[in-house]
Each structure stands twice: as structure tokens, then as C-alpha cells.
Design a protein around this motif. Sequence first.
Motif, PDB file in Angstrom:
ATOM      1  N   PRO A   1      -1.128  13.599  -2.540  1.00 33.40           N
ATOM      2  CA  PRO A   1      -2.070  14.567  -1.979  1.00 33.40           C
ATOM      3  C   PRO A   1      -3.298  13.964  -1.302  1.00 33.40           C
ATOM      4  CG  PRO A   1      -2.162  14.609  -4.375  1.00 33.40           C
ATOM      5  CD  PRO A   1      -1.020  13.712  -3.987  1.00 33.40           C
ATOM      6  N   ASN A   2      -3.678  12.731  -1.669  1.00 27.59           N
ATOM      7  CA  ASN A   2      -4.835  12.109  -1.024  1.00 27.59           C
ATOM      8  C   ASN A   2      -4.801  10.594  -1.261  1.00 27.59           C
ATOM      9  OD1 ASN A   2      -6.132  11.509  -3.575  1.00 27.59           O
ATOM     10  ND2 ASN A   2      -6.784  13.655  -3.656  1.00 27.59           N
ATOM     11  N   ALA A   3      -5.781   9.902  -0.703  1.00 30.79           N
ATOM     12  CA  ALA A   3      -5.807   8.431  -0.760  1.00 30.79           C
ATOM     13  C   ALA A   3      -5.930   7.903  -2.185  1.00 30.79           C
ATOM     14  CB  ALA A   3      -6.951   7.907   0.101  1.00 30.79           C
ATOM     15  N   VAL A   4      -6.654   8.600  -3.045  1.00 29.94           N
ATOM     16  CA  VAL A   4      -6.809   8.155  -4.428  1.00 29.94           C
ATOM     17  C   VAL A   4      -5.451   8.168  -5.135  1.00 29.94           C
ATOM     18  CG1 VAL A   4      -7.875   8.676  -6.663  1.00 29.94           C
ATOM     19  CG2 VAL A   4      -9.236   8.822  -4.564  1.00 29.94           C
ATOM     20  N   PHE A   5      -4.713   9.247  -4.989  1.00 31.06           N
ATOM     21  CA  PHE A   5      -3.391   9.342  -5.611  1.00 31.06           C
ATOM     22  C   PHE A   5      -2.418   8.351  -4.971  1.00 31.06           C
ATOM     23  CE2 PHE A   5      -5.148  13.339  -7.063  1.00 31.06           C
ATOM     24  CZ  PHE A   5      -4.625  13.460  -8.350  1.00 31.06           C
ATOM     25  N   ARG A   6      -2.554   8.150  -3.643  1.00 25.99           N
ATOM     26  CA  ARG A   6      -1.691   7.182  -2.952  1.00 25.99           C
ATOM     27  C   ARG A   6      -1.924   5.778  -3.510  1.00 25.99           C
ATOM     28  NH1 ARG A   6      -1.495   3.821   1.900  1.00 25.99           N
ATOM     29  NH2 ARG A   6       0.575   4.053   2.832  1.00 25.99           N
ATOM     30  N   ASP A   7      -3.188   5.417  -3.684  1.00 24.08           N
ATOM     31  CA  ASP A   7      -3.511   4.102  -4.239  1.00 24.08           C
ATOM     32  C   ASP A   7      -3.045   3.973  -5.684  1.00 24.08           C
ATOM     33  OD1 ASP A   7      -4.626   3.240  -1.872  1.00 24.08           O
ATOM     34  OD2 ASP A   7      -6.715   3.497  -2.533  1.00 24.08           O
ATOM     35  N   ALA A   8      -3.216   5.020  -6.467  1.00 26.05           N
ATOM     36  CA  ALA A   8      -2.792   4.980  -7.872  1.00 26.05           C
ATOM     37  C   ALA A   8      -1.280   4.812  -7.978  1.00 26.05           C
ATOM     38  CB  ALA A   8      -3.249   6.240  -8.601  1.00 26.05           C
ATOM     39  N   ALA A   9      -0.549   5.529  -7.141  1.00 29.66           N
ATOM     40  CA  ALA A   9       0.914   5.422  -7.163  1.00 29.66           C
ATOM     41  C   ALA A   9       1.355   4.012  -6.770  1.00 29.66           C
ATOM     42  CB  ALA A   9       1.529   6.459  -6.226  1.00 29.66           C
ATOM     43  N   ALA A  10       0.772   3.480  -5.709  1.00 27.34           N
ATOM     44  CA  ALA A  10       1.124   2.122  -5.278  1.00 27.34           C
ATOM     45  C   ALA A  10       0.753   1.103  -6.338  1.00 27.34           C
ATOM     46  CB  ALA A  10       0.426   1.804  -3.956  1.00 27.34           C
ATOM     47  N   SER A  11      -0.411   1.276  -6.944  1.00 28.76           N
ATOM     48  CA  SER A  11      -0.861   0.328  -7.970  1.00 28.76           C
ATOM     49  C   SER A  11       0.092   0.268  -9.143  1.00 28.76           C
ATOM     50  CB  SER A  11      -2.262   0.703  -8.460  1.00 28.76           C
ATOM     51  OG  SER A  11      -3.190   0.552  -7.413  1.00 28.76           O
ATOM     52  N   SER A  12       0.642   1.386  -9.542  1.00 28.93           N
ATOM     53  CA  SER A  12       1.589   1.401 -10.660  1.00 28.93           C
ATOM     54  C   SER A  12       2.779   0.498 -10.381  1.00 28.93           C
ATOM     55  CB  SER A  12       2.087   2.824 -10.926  1.00 28.93           C
ATOM     56  OG  SER A  12       1.040   3.644 -11.361  1.00 28.93           O
ATOM     57  N   PHE A  13       3.346   0.603  -9.199  1.00 31.12           N
ATOM     58  CA  PHE A  13       4.521  -0.207  -8.866  1.00 31.12           C
ATOM     59  C   PHE A  13       4.155  -1.668  -8.620  1.00 31.12           C
ATOM     60  CE2 PHE A  13       5.802   4.142  -7.910  1.00 31.12           C
ATOM     61  CZ  PHE A  13       6.917   4.218  -8.734  1.00 31.12           C
TER      62      PHE A  13
ATOM     63  N   ASP B   1       0.808  -1.220   0.000  1.00 27.40           N
ATOM     64  CA  ASP B   1       0.000   0.000   0.000  1.00 27.40           C
ATOM     65  C   ASP B   1       0.844   1.275   0.000  1.00 27.40           C
ATOM     66  OD1 ASP B   1      -2.354  -1.417  -0.058  1.00 27.40           O
ATOM     67  OD2 ASP B   1      -2.865  -1.066   2.047  1.00 27.40           O
ATOM     68  N   GLY B   2       2.051   1.199   0.550  1.00 26.60           N
ATOM     69  CA  GLY B   2       2.868   2.394   0.703  1.00 26.60           C
ATOM     70  C   GLY B   2       3.982   2.555  -0.309  1.00 26.60           C
ATOM     71  N   ILE B   3       4.172   1.597  -1.213  1.00 23.64           N
ATOM     72  CA  ILE B   3       5.329   1.639  -2.115  1.00 23.64           C
ATOM     73  C   ILE B   3       5.320   2.866  -3.024  1.00 23.64           C
ATOM     74  CG2 ILE B   3       4.314   0.162  -3.907  1.00 23.64           C
ATOM     75  CD1 ILE B   3       8.006   0.230  -2.743  1.00 23.64           C
ATOM     76  N   GLY B   4       4.163   3.322  -3.430  1.00 23.26           N
ATOM     77  CA  GLY B   4       4.102   4.503  -4.288  1.00 23.26           C
ATOM     78  C   GLY B   4       4.678   5.728  -3.608  1.00 23.26           C
ATOM     79  N   GLU B   5       4.273   5.944  -2.372  1.00 15.58           N
ATOM     80  CA  GLU B   5       4.802   7.090  -1.637  1.00 15.58           C
ATOM     81  C   GLU B   5       6.263   6.888  -1.272  1.00 15.58           C
ATOM     82  OE1 GLU B   5       1.132   9.417   0.383  1.00 15.58           O
ATOM     83  OE2 GLU B   5       1.929   7.758   1.574  1.00 15.58           O
TER      84      GLU B   5
END
Length: 146
Positions: A54-66, A43-47
Motif C-alpha cells: 500500500p505504500n513505501a513503508v510497507f514496500r520496504d518492510a516486505a523487501a527487508s523481510s526477504f 528493493d522490489g523483492i517483497g512486492e
Amino acid sequence: MRLTVYLAGEIHSEWRSEIKAKAQALKLPIDFVGPMEDHDRSDGIGEEILGEQPNAVFRDAAASSFNNLRTEVLLKKADIVVALLGEKYRQWNTAMDASAAIAMNKPLILIRPEELHHPLKELSEKANVTVATVDQAVKALSYIFE
């Protein structure tokens, strides 16, 4: 001959350890790979890589990419995919991994209880084999080496 087996499925129970132990007991020449099993890391790899989002949606999107990158690389290297769909957890990622394996023409062993026959009937028909238990999946892997 050694095989690389991707273990797709929920990360909350010990089913992967069970398959690995049973395969090792049978001395099957298998290397196992799979999704990141540390939920917090997944869940945290993107960050961790890109920095705070900036928010949970972007956090999830970033993690999902990796996570998608990691999954695609490991699925492509796998010789066979074992996907477990159980009753306890929502398992959209498992269905996605199983579908990706089918699209990549990777042999697929689907593990699902009989109670989930109906909702998984199409996926079951696309899999090379569908079994109900981890033991049956290990027997299917073992049969490859006979």
C-alpha cells in the motif's frame, strides 16, 4: 579445505569483484557469497513475492523481510565475513551484518579507512582483524591457507 566468505558492504562499487579477482589470482579455495547486489531487485523483492504494497513503508518492510532471510542464511553458512565500511555511502546494513557475524561467532575481517577509526572503534575492536584496504583483506584470507 574450501572456505565460504560472506562479503558484507555497499553494493555500489566494484570492491567485491576486486577481492574475488585477487583471491582467484592467488588460487585461494574460496566461495564468495553476499547480499543481493542488484539494488532494484533488493528493493522490489517483497512486492515480487507478496504483491503490491500500500505504500513505501510497507514496500520496504516486505523487501527487508526477504533480504534479512537471505542474509541470515548466507551468514550462517559462511566460514568468515569480510565487511567493508567506506567513506562514500551510509552503510547501516554493513554495520548490521558485521554485528550479526560477531553475534554468530563468525570470524570477521573489517575493512575501513583510517579516517573512520574513531566512529568504528568499537566495531573494530570486536572484529578479529581490522584492515584499511581490500589488498590487506585478501592477504589476511591468504594467510589462513599457509
